[in-house]
Design a protein around this motif. Structure first.
Motif, PDB file in Angstrom:
ATOM      1  N   LEU A  77       0.803  -1.213   0.000  1.00  0.00           N
ATOM      2  CA  LEU A  77       0.000   0.000   0.000  1.00  0.00           C
ATOM      3  C   LEU A  77       0.840   1.268   0.000  1.00  0.00           C
ATOM      4  O   LEU A  77       0.320   2.360  -0.108  1.00  0.00           O
ATOM      5  N   LYS A  78       2.152   1.116   0.136  1.00  0.00           N
ATOM      6  CA  LYS A  78       2.994   2.300   0.206  1.00  0.00           C
ATOM      7  C   LYS A  78       3.221   2.868  -1.191  1.00  0.00           C
ATOM      8  O   LYS A  78       3.596   2.145  -2.100  1.00  0.00           O
ATOM      9  N   THR A  86       2.941  14.198  -9.680  1.00  0.00           N
ATOM     10  CA  THR A  86       2.062  13.997  -8.534  1.00  0.00           C
ATOM     11  C   THR A  86       0.839  14.881  -8.651  1.00  0.00           C
ATOM     12  O   THR A  86       0.939  16.073  -8.887  1.00  0.00           O
ATOM     13  N   GLN A  87      -0.338  14.268  -8.503  1.00  0.00           N
ATOM     14  CA  GLN A  87      -1.583  15.012  -8.527  1.00  0.00           C
ATOM     15  C   GLN A  87      -2.314  14.730  -7.229  1.00  0.00           C
ATOM     16  O   GLN A  87      -2.270  13.636  -6.707  1.00  0.00           O
ATOM     17  N   ASP A  94      -2.669   6.706  -9.615  1.00  0.00           N
ATOM     18  CA  ASP A  94      -2.413   5.599  -8.699  1.00  0.00           C
ATOM     19  C   ASP A  94      -0.939   5.205  -8.764  1.00  0.00           C
ATOM     20  O   ASP A  94      -0.468   4.700  -9.779  1.00  0.00           O
ATOM     21  N   PRO A  95      -0.158   5.423  -7.692  1.00  0.00           N
ATOM     22  CA  PRO A  95       1.264   5.087  -7.736  1.00  0.00           C
ATOM     23  C   PRO A  95       1.519   3.595  -7.690  1.00  0.00           C
ATOM     24  O   PRO A  95       2.646   3.152  -7.839  1.00  0.00           O
ATOM     25  N   PHE A  96       0.457   2.785  -7.477  1.00  0.00           N
ATOM     26  CA  PHE A  96       0.649   1.342  -7.463  1.00  0.00           C
ATOM     27  C   PHE A  96       0.831   0.800  -8.877  1.00  0.00           C
ATOM     28  O   PHE A  96       1.261  -0.326  -9.068  1.00  0.00           O
ATOM     29  N   GLN A 270      -0.364  11.186  -0.357  1.00  0.00           N
ATOM     30  CA  GLN A 270       0.611  11.186   0.726  1.00  0.00           C
ATOM     31  C   GLN A 270       0.046  10.592   2.013  1.00  0.00           C
ATOM     32  O   GLN A 270       0.796  10.255   2.934  1.00  0.00           O
ATOM     33  N   LYS A 271      -1.279  10.439   2.071  1.00  0.00           N
ATOM     34  CA  LYS A 271      -1.912   9.900   3.270  1.00  0.00           C
ATOM     35  C   LYS A 271      -2.413   8.470   3.078  1.00  0.00           C
ATOM     36  O   LYS A 271      -3.049   7.909   3.967  1.00  0.00           O
TER      37      LYS A 271
END
Length: 391
Positions: A77-78, A86-87, A94-96, A270-271
């Motif tokens: 999940l990180k 970055t938006q 989705d950074p995954f 970031q959260k």
């Protein structure tokens, strides 16, 4: 195949609460993880499914349903390094996603070999494979019949798509298989002639007017809920999740009856990790639940081995097609949870799994479609093809 239980002689006096209920036998699919028949009450004339009374016969879990060990971690999940800018907010990337799989065309064709061909461009091939066989349709909802939206409560199906699904259901047995609660997805779809498998297949109900295509004589409405014993636990964890995630703007907890969803589509990327840690900390205290991930959503389910693939097998058997080579199941879905159904089709060497995605991803599906609009074209094509075959 569905069977009615035989009445005992002399006939026993039923409690008043059971007078309007029929008892239906729905066998679990024969296979590695199933071996019993479950007695489930059909809906009464008012449409009640028995959730609020004591007539539902729960399955003896310890003997017949397999359990998974809950192994919760948040490493997947990180947020990872991404080449995308970055938006923030609801449209965040989705950074995954795998940064090496951004090119859709390269995903379709790899090393000069077509890996995930378009179901539209290869429509004739699919129809030819189904010739002489009975097509059974399985459709996911979000991202397949409706677009993915920021607010899951507003994932409405448009009338044109509804008409397409209605036409398909008039030609073939059709089921909606979704992670949503069965009641909620029915309010979106509004078609009585379908099978509905909500909560990732843990809440299955047949057509309210009775099955049209099933190879059985009975017309009873069927209800199957293999995880009913977990309902109190699910409700308890739902309250905890709502309370603990209030401090995370954009997070939304959805109660899907037999499973829970924590949506983070509108959460600051970031959260994401801190939100996942909050959810994980709760689930660690409940060993009978497990944590999985979908498209910008964390999902909490009971540890029984029941998923969309099991639901597909169960529905095929209920329709009388379980052991037939003359059946051609078509499953269309867009989410990680749909991979369980694609695997079943691979194992059976039957039918066609179709992934709905504009982004390249690892999948067990045989074909692909880019978006719900292409799904609708595919459904229209099946209807027209069936008309030609019938005529």
């Amino acid at each position: 195949m569905l069977q009615k239980t035989k009445e005992e002689e002399p006939k026993k006096q039923l409690p008043m609460s059971m007078e309007n209920h029929k008892m239906t036998v729905m066998p679990l699919p024969k296979g590695r993880n199933s071996s019993i028949q479950a007695f489930i009450p059909a809906c009464d004339s008012t449409g009640n499914d028995g959730d609020n009374n004591n007539i539902t016969k729960n399955l003896p879990f310890s003997k017949h349903l397999h359990f998974d060990v809950c192994k919760c971690n948040t490493t997947w999940l990180k947020p990872t390094t991404s080449p995308f800018p970055t938006q923030r907010g609801c449209n965040a990337v989705d950074p995954f996603a795998n940064p090496h799989d951004r090119n859709y065309d390269q995903w379709i064709v790899s090393n000069n070999h077509i890996q995930h061909p378009s179901a539209l461009e290869n429509f004739k091939e699919i129809v030819a494979s189904s010739k002489g066989k009975s097509i059974v349709m399985f459709l996911d909802y979000d991202g397949t019949l409706s677009p993915i939206v920021d607010n899951p409560d507003r994932a409405f199906m448009d009338d044109e798509m509804r008409d397409a699904v209605r036409e398909v259901a008039s030609c073939f047995p059709t089921a909606i298989v979704t992670g949503r609660s069965r009641d909620k997805v029915y309010k979106f779809v509004k078609l009585e002639e379908l099978y509905y498998a909500g909560s990732h297949g843990m809440d299955i109900q047949g057509p309210k007017k009775g099955p049209k295509f099933a190879k059985i004589k009975e017309k009873a409405v069927v209800l199957f809920q293999p995880a009913s014993k977990f309902l109190p636990l699910i409700r308890e964890v739902y309250k905890l999740l709502v309370e603990r995630t209030k401090s995370t703007p954009g997070a939304k907890v959805e109660n899907n009856k037999f499973c829970l969803s924590v949506h983070f589509r509108c959460v600051d990327p970031q959260k994401w990790s801190s939100l996942a840690e909050q959810v994980n900390a709760i689930i660690k205290e409940y060993p009978n639940l497990r944590l999985t991930r979908g498209r910008k959503v964390l999902e909490i389910r009971p540890i029984i081995r029941w998923d969309k693939g099991k639901a597909l097998e169960f529905l095929l058997e209920s329709l009388g097609f379980a052991d037939l080579h003359s059946v051609f199941p078509i499953y269309i879905g867009d989410d990680q949870s749909d991979e369980d159904a694609f695997k079943v089709l691979q194992h059976r060497r039957q039918g066609a799994g179709i992934l709905v995605s504009k982004s390249p991803k690892e999948t067990g599906a045989s074909y692909s479609l880019r978006e719900p609009a292409e799904v609708m074209k595919f459904l229209h094509g099946l209807v027209e093809s069936n008309k030609v075959t019938v005529n």
